[in-house]
Write a protein that holds these residues in place. Structure first.
Motif, PDB file in Angstrom:
ATOM      1  N   ALA A 129      43.268  36.533  23.440  1.00  0.00           N
ATOM      2  CA  ALA A 129      44.203  37.145  22.730  1.00  0.00           C
ATOM      3  C   ALA A 129      45.599  37.280  23.589  1.00  0.00           C
ATOM      4  N   GLU A 130      45.383  37.158  24.870  1.00  0.00           N
ATOM      5  CA  GLU A 130      46.703  37.184  25.930  1.00  0.00           C
ATOM      6  C   GLU A 130      46.941  35.839  26.401  1.00  0.00           C
ATOM      7  N   ALA A 131      46.317  34.847  26.215  1.00  0.00           N
ATOM      8  CA  ALA A 131      46.921  33.489  26.993  1.00  0.00           C
ATOM      9  C   ALA A 131      46.582  32.567  25.841  1.00  0.00           C
ATOM     10  N   GLU A 132      46.959  31.303  25.991  1.00  0.00           N
ATOM     11  CA  GLU A 132      46.559  30.107  25.107  1.00  0.00           C
ATOM     12  C   GLU A 132      45.775  29.014  26.140  1.00  0.00           C
ATOM     13  N   ALA A 133      46.409  28.665  26.988  1.00  0.00           N
ATOM     14  CA  ALA A 133      45.742  27.519  28.051  1.00  0.00           C
ATOM     15  C   ALA A 133      45.226  28.207  29.229  1.00  0.00           C
ATOM     16  N   THR A 134      45.861  28.901  29.896  1.00  0.00           N
ATOM     17  CA  THR A 134      45.236  29.434  31.231  1.00  0.00           C
ATOM     18  C   THR A 134      45.532  31.160  31.161  1.00  0.00           C
ATOM     19  N   TYR A 135      44.265  31.568  31.781  1.00  0.00           N
ATOM     20  CA  TYR A 135      44.506  33.047  31.855  1.00  0.00           C
ATOM     21  C   TYR A 135      44.721  33.408  33.381  1.00  0.00           C
ATOM     22  N   VAL A 136      45.450  34.487  33.707  1.00  0.00           N
ATOM     23  CA  VAL A 136      45.473  34.568  35.081  1.00  0.00           C
ATOM     24  C   VAL A 136      45.193  36.374  35.107  1.00  0.00           C
ATOM     25  N   SER A 137      44.477  36.832  35.639  1.00  0.00           N
ATOM     26  CA  SER A 137      44.284  38.444  35.721  1.00  0.00           C
ATOM     27  C   SER A 137      45.280  38.938  36.315  1.00  0.00           C
ATOM     28  N   PRO A 138      45.556  40.230  36.110  1.00  0.00           N
ATOM     29  CA  PRO A 138      46.402  41.092  37.017  1.00  0.00           C
ATOM     30  C   PRO A 138      45.677  41.030  38.202  1.00  0.00           C
ATOM     31  N   PRO A 139      46.213  41.606  39.216  1.00  0.00           N
ATOM     32  CA  PRO A 139      45.522  41.714  40.597  1.00  0.00           C
ATOM     33  C   PRO A 139      44.276  42.711  40.590  1.00  0.00           C
ATOM     34  N   LEU A 140      43.178  42.226  41.128  1.00  0.00           N
ATOM     35  CA  LEU A 140      42.083  42.860  41.189  1.00  0.00           C
ATOM     36  C   LEU A 140      41.602  43.279  42.487  1.00  0.00           C
ATOM     37  N   GLY A 141      40.995  44.498  42.603  1.00  0.00           N
ATOM     38  CA  GLY A 141      40.678  44.946  43.951  1.00  0.00           C
ATOM     39  C   GLY A 141      39.302  44.273  44.460  1.00  0.00           C
ATOM     40  N   ASP A 142      39.097  44.210  45.760  1.00  0.00           N
ATOM     41  CA  ASP A 142      38.002  43.475  46.501  1.00  0.00           C
ATOM     42  C   ASP A 142      36.745  44.140  45.871  1.00  0.00           C
ATOM     43  N   ASP A 143      36.851  45.273  45.443  1.00  0.00           N
ATOM     44  CA  ASP A 143      35.449  45.611  44.852  1.00  0.00           C
ATOM     45  C   ASP A 143      34.937  44.916  43.604  1.00  0.00           C
ATOM     46  N   HIS A 144      35.693  43.991  43.166  1.00  0.00           N
ATOM     47  CA  HIS A 144      35.227  43.025  42.202  1.00  0.00           C
ATOM     48  C   HIS A 144      34.862  41.656  42.728  1.00  0.00           C
ATOM     49  N   ARG A 145      35.155  41.392  43.967  1.00  0.00           N
ATOM     50  CA  ARG A 145      35.196  40.089  44.580  1.00  0.00           C
ATOM     51  C   ARG A 145      33.716  39.486  44.206  1.00  0.00           C
ATOM     52  N   ASP A 146      32.722  40.084  44.746  1.00  0.00           N
ATOM     53  CA  ASP A 146      31.154  39.578  44.574  1.00  0.00           C
ATOM     54  C   ASP A 146      30.890  39.189  43.069  1.00  0.00           C
ATOM     55  N   ASP A 147      31.332  40.224  42.301  1.00  0.00           N
ATOM     56  CA  ASP A 147      31.089  39.861  40.858  1.00  0.00           C
ATOM     57  C   ASP A 147      31.924  38.664  40.146  1.00  0.00           C
ATOM     58  N   MET A 207      43.781  39.624  44.878  1.00  0.00           N
ATOM     59  CA  MET A 207      42.787  38.548  44.275  1.00  0.00           C
ATOM     60  C   MET A 207      42.960  38.552  42.738  1.00  0.00           C
ATOM     61  N   HIS A 208      42.951  37.210  42.234  1.00  0.00           N
ATOM     62  CA  HIS A 208      43.264  37.193  40.704  1.00  0.00           C
ATOM     63  C   HIS A 208      42.210  36.270  40.146  1.00  0.00           C
ATOM     64  N   VAL A 209      41.517  36.292  38.979  1.00  0.00           N
ATOM     65  CA  VAL A 209      40.848  35.468  38.600  1.00  0.00           C
ATOM     66  C   VAL A 209      41.704  34.699  37.297  1.00  0.00           C
ATOM     67  N   VAL A 210      41.453  33.151  37.604  1.00  0.00           N
ATOM     68  CA  VAL A 210      42.119  32.417  36.622  1.00  0.00           C
ATOM     69  C   VAL A 210      40.925  31.681  35.772  1.00  0.00           C
ATOM     70  N   VAL A 211      41.389  31.664  34.482  1.00  0.00           N
ATOM     71  CA  VAL A 211      40.315  31.188  33.513  1.00  0.00           C
ATOM     72  C   VAL A 211      41.178  30.018  32.859  1.00  0.00           C
ATOM     73  N   ASP A 212      40.499  28.531  32.845  1.00  0.00           N
ATOM     74  CA  ASP A 212      41.023  27.581  32.050  1.00  0.00           C
ATOM     75  C   ASP A 212      40.278  27.676  30.906  1.00  0.00           C
ATOM     76  N   LEU A 213      41.233  28.189  29.924  1.00  0.00           N
ATOM     77  CA  LEU A 213      40.895  28.405  28.304  1.00  0.00           C
ATOM     78  C   LEU A 213      40.550  27.139  27.616  1.00  0.00           C
ATOM     79  N   ASN A 214      41.047  25.983  28.208  1.00  0.00           N
ATOM     80  CA  ASN A 214      40.720  24.693  27.672  1.00  0.00           C
ATOM     81  C   ASN A 214      39.449  24.322  27.932  1.00  0.00           C
ATOM     82  N   LYS A 215      38.777  24.418  29.048  1.00  0.00           N
ATOM     83  CA  LYS A 215      37.485  24.148  29.499  1.00  0.00           C
ATOM     84  C   LYS A 215      36.508  25.163  28.927  1.00  0.00           C
TER      85      LYS A 215
END
Length: 71
Positions: free
Chosen positions: A36-54, A1-9
């Motif tokens: 500090a890591e991305a300009e337009a879109t941030y994609v997280s490294p793989p996250l474990g399912d223990d983070h899914r609900d949050d 699972m990855h979190v994707v954040v649209d930093l423009n929004k």
């Protein structure tokens, strides 16, 4: 699972930090720390399912719907 954040929004409201503090944080200026890591879109490294609900809660409460969760 990855979190994707649209930093423009994203306007750094910080609701994601309250929902998933182990994944999201604000820097000293009150900006999403991922900026500090991305300009337009941030994609997280793989996250474990223990983070899914949050991170799904963070995506739901984002006022601008800038966060998506991808498998």
């Amino acid at each position: 699972m990855h979190v994707v954040v649209d930093l423009n929004k994203c306007q750094d409201h910080g609701q994601c930090v309250f929902s998933a503090p182990s994944v999201f944080s604000l820097d000293a200026r009150g900006k999403l720390a991922f900026r500090a890591e991305a300009e337009a879109t941030y994609v997280s490294p793989p996250l474990g399912d223990d983070h899914r609900d949050d991170v799904e809660e963070a995506a739901d409460v984002c006022p601008l719907q800038a966060i998506t969760v991808e498998d």
